[in-house]
Each structure stands twice: as C-alpha cells, then as structure tokens.
Scaffold this motif. Sequence first.
Motif, PDB file in Angstrom:
ATOM      1  N   UNK A  63       9.760  -1.928  -2.752  1.00 17.77           N
ATOM      2  CA  UNK A  63       8.873  -0.779  -2.875  1.00 17.77           C
ATOM      3  C   UNK A  63       9.662   0.514  -2.850  1.00 17.77           C
ATOM      4  N   UNK A  64       9.306   1.476  -3.709  1.00 17.00           N
ATOM      5  CA  UNK A  64       9.941   2.798  -3.651  1.00 17.00           C
ATOM      6  C   UNK A  64       9.366   3.611  -2.501  1.00 17.00           C
ATOM      7  N   UNK A  65       9.931   4.792  -2.302  1.00 11.15           N
ATOM      8  CA  UNK A  65       9.532   5.617  -1.163  1.00 11.15           C
ATOM      9  C   UNK A  65       8.084   6.077  -1.262  1.00 11.15           C
ATOM     10  N   UNK A  66       7.554   6.218  -2.473  1.00  7.32           N
ATOM     11  CA  UNK A  66       6.152   6.620  -2.624  1.00  7.32           C
ATOM     12  C   UNK A  66       5.201   5.571  -2.070  1.00  7.32           C
ATOM     13  N   UNK A  67       5.620   4.314  -2.068  1.00  2.00           N
ATOM     14  CA  UNK A  67       4.827   3.255  -1.455  1.00  2.00           C
ATOM     15  C   UNK A  67       5.139   3.106   0.023  1.00  2.00           C
ATOM     16  N   UNK A  68       6.373   3.419   0.405  1.00  2.00           N
ATOM     17  CA  UNK A  68       6.744   3.342   1.816  1.00  2.00           C
ATOM     18  C   UNK A  68       5.947   4.288   2.689  1.00  2.00           C
ATOM     19  N   UNK A  69       5.510   5.393   2.113  1.00  4.10           N
ATOM     20  CA  UNK A  69       4.695   6.354   2.862  1.00  4.10           C
ATOM     21  C   UNK A  69       3.435   5.694   3.395  1.00  4.10           C
ATOM     22  N   UNK A  70       2.922   4.717   2.652  1.00  8.06           N
ATOM     23  CA  UNK A  70       1.663   4.077   3.036  1.00  8.06           C
ATOM     24  C   UNK A  70       1.797   3.173   4.256  1.00  8.06           C
ATOM     25  N   UNK A  71       3.000   2.986   4.776  1.00  5.14           N
ATOM     26  CA  UNK A  71       3.165   2.255   6.026  1.00  5.14           C
ATOM     27  C   UNK A  71       2.527   3.005   7.187  1.00  5.14           C
ATOM     28  N   UNK A  72       2.346   4.301   7.020  1.00  5.94           N
ATOM     29  CA  UNK A  72       1.798   5.127   8.098  1.00  5.94           C
ATOM     30  C   UNK A  72       0.331   5.469   7.895  1.00  5.94           C
ATOM     31  N   UNK A  73      -0.303   4.834   6.910  1.00 12.34           N
ATOM     32  CA  UNK A  73      -1.717   5.077   6.653  1.00 12.34           C
ATOM     33  C   UNK A  73      -2.462   3.760   6.794  1.00 12.34           C
ATOM     34  N   UNK A  74      -3.392   3.713   7.744  1.00 15.61           N
ATOM     35  CA  UNK A  74      -4.186   2.515   7.969  1.00 15.61           C
ATOM     36  C   UNK A  74      -5.673   2.801   7.850  1.00 15.61           C
ATOM     37  N   UNK A  75      -6.470   1.759   7.978  1.00 14.29           N
ATOM     38  CA  UNK A  75      -7.922   1.923   7.862  1.00 14.29           C
ATOM     39  C   UNK A  75      -8.490   2.740   9.014  1.00 14.29           C
TER      40      UNK A  75
END
Length: 271
Positions: free
Chosen positions: A218-230
């Motif tokens: 995954x690129x960094x633009x997808x890595x950001x989503x590690x910190x976003x949850x439901x």
Amino acid sequence: MKHRSTWWKTLIGVILTLIMLFPVYWMINISFTERSAIRSGDLYPKAFTLENFQRVFADQMPYLGTSLIIALSCVLFTLIIALPASYAIAILRLGGAKTVNFLLVVAQMIPAVVMALGFYQIFNEIGLLDTIPGLILADSTVAVPFAVMLLTSFMAGMPASLIEAARIDGASNWRIFTQIVIPLSRNSIVTTSLFAFLWAWSDFMFASTLDSGGGKFRPITMGIYDYIGAQNQEWGPLMATAVVASVPTALLLIVAQKYVAAGVTAGAIKD
C-alpha cells in the motif's frame, strides 16, 4: 500613483493566500498536538508533543517507501513512452498525428473512477491486483497523455533549421533525438516528470480500487487509513502522516520551480 492604486490588490492576494494555506497550517498544528487537547481547537499546539511523528516513523515508513518506488517508476515509465512519442509526432511528423492528439485529449477526459474499475477487472485476470507494477501502470495512464501533449508542444516549436542542419551533417534520427531534442527539452522534461511524480504520489483512487485486501504494497495515501476507524479517528498520527507525505513533494516543487515555470509555457510562443 500606480503603486498607491494597486496596494489593495496586493492585500487581497495576501489574504486569499493565507486563507488557502490555513488548512496546511492546521494540519501541522494538529500533528504536534496531544490527542487530549485536539478538540480544544487552539491556534497553536499548546499541548506540544512529538509522539504523533514517532508513531508515524514506526508505522508508515514501508508505505512511504512504496509510494516513492511507485512515483519514481511512474516518472521513468512516462518518459520512456512520452519522449519518443512526442519526437515522432512533432519532429518526424509521422502520419496520424492529429488522430493521436485527439485521442490524448479524450484520454484526459475519462474519469479516474471509470479507468480504475476497468483496471480492476483486467488486473484481476492477469494477477496484478495489490502489486507495485499494477499501480505503476495505472498511474502512468494519467501521466503519459499529459506528458506527450506538453512535450509535443515544445518540440514542435523547435527551430526547423536546427534539425535540418543536423540532418545535412549526417546525423541520424536517433542522434538528433538523443543529442539535440532531449537536451533542449530539459525544462519540459522536468515539468512532465514533476507532474507524473505528483500524480503517482497523491493517487488514492487507483490505490484503493486495485487493493485486493492484502495490504502488502500500500502507498502512503492508503497508510493514512490505518488511523481512521468506524468508531475512532486518531487525528494526531493522521495529520503527522500527511505532513511527512507532503515533505517530498514540497521539496521537489521548491527545487524544480524555475524549470516548471519555463516548462509549462513551453511551446506557447513560436517563431
């Protein structure tokens, strides 16, 4: 009198610039703020911390490396295709140039989401989902048409006498291309390279669509989503990741600023 009559234009420009840059400042502000103090909305990080960046450097470096590989490879792939294609259209004047130019314009008009869905089906068949080569190929489809149009515009504006003189001296098409056209196209090459890098670096549509769920590349633009949850959003690490991801592009823009200014206007004025 002229200076006095235009001061308000400068003031408006400064105000508009500050408004546009405020989200960047707020991103940096939150990245240095402790989680407990983020909701207070302070204009500067009263609860200063470096923990957000420490977490980013521990978690996001593989994603940052993936983005760097994809972006640089996209630049290389784009130039390999765009430079000879532009040379063939502008200098060699091969048949079908008008048709090719029309198709390049049409390619720029196709929405990325439509291309992403098509790529998903094709890559699923040939095994390129969730791979670095797949993302390089997908991102290049956006960069190549722009690069060909910009480079063709510049090469078409080169003095015809220069090319003819080289041919009279016995230079082959390959020698003209490598020793005359490419060196003279430096500004346009830097400009197209920068745009290709920025498109690949900031890509989210292709990265999210062509991710099969494995998450290995995954690129960094997808890595950001590690910190976003439901149920939870970790704004500190999220903004710190955005800051880290913005540094390479900001440095590139600063270094290549003069080349971009010259490259964007290349071909606009012809003899």
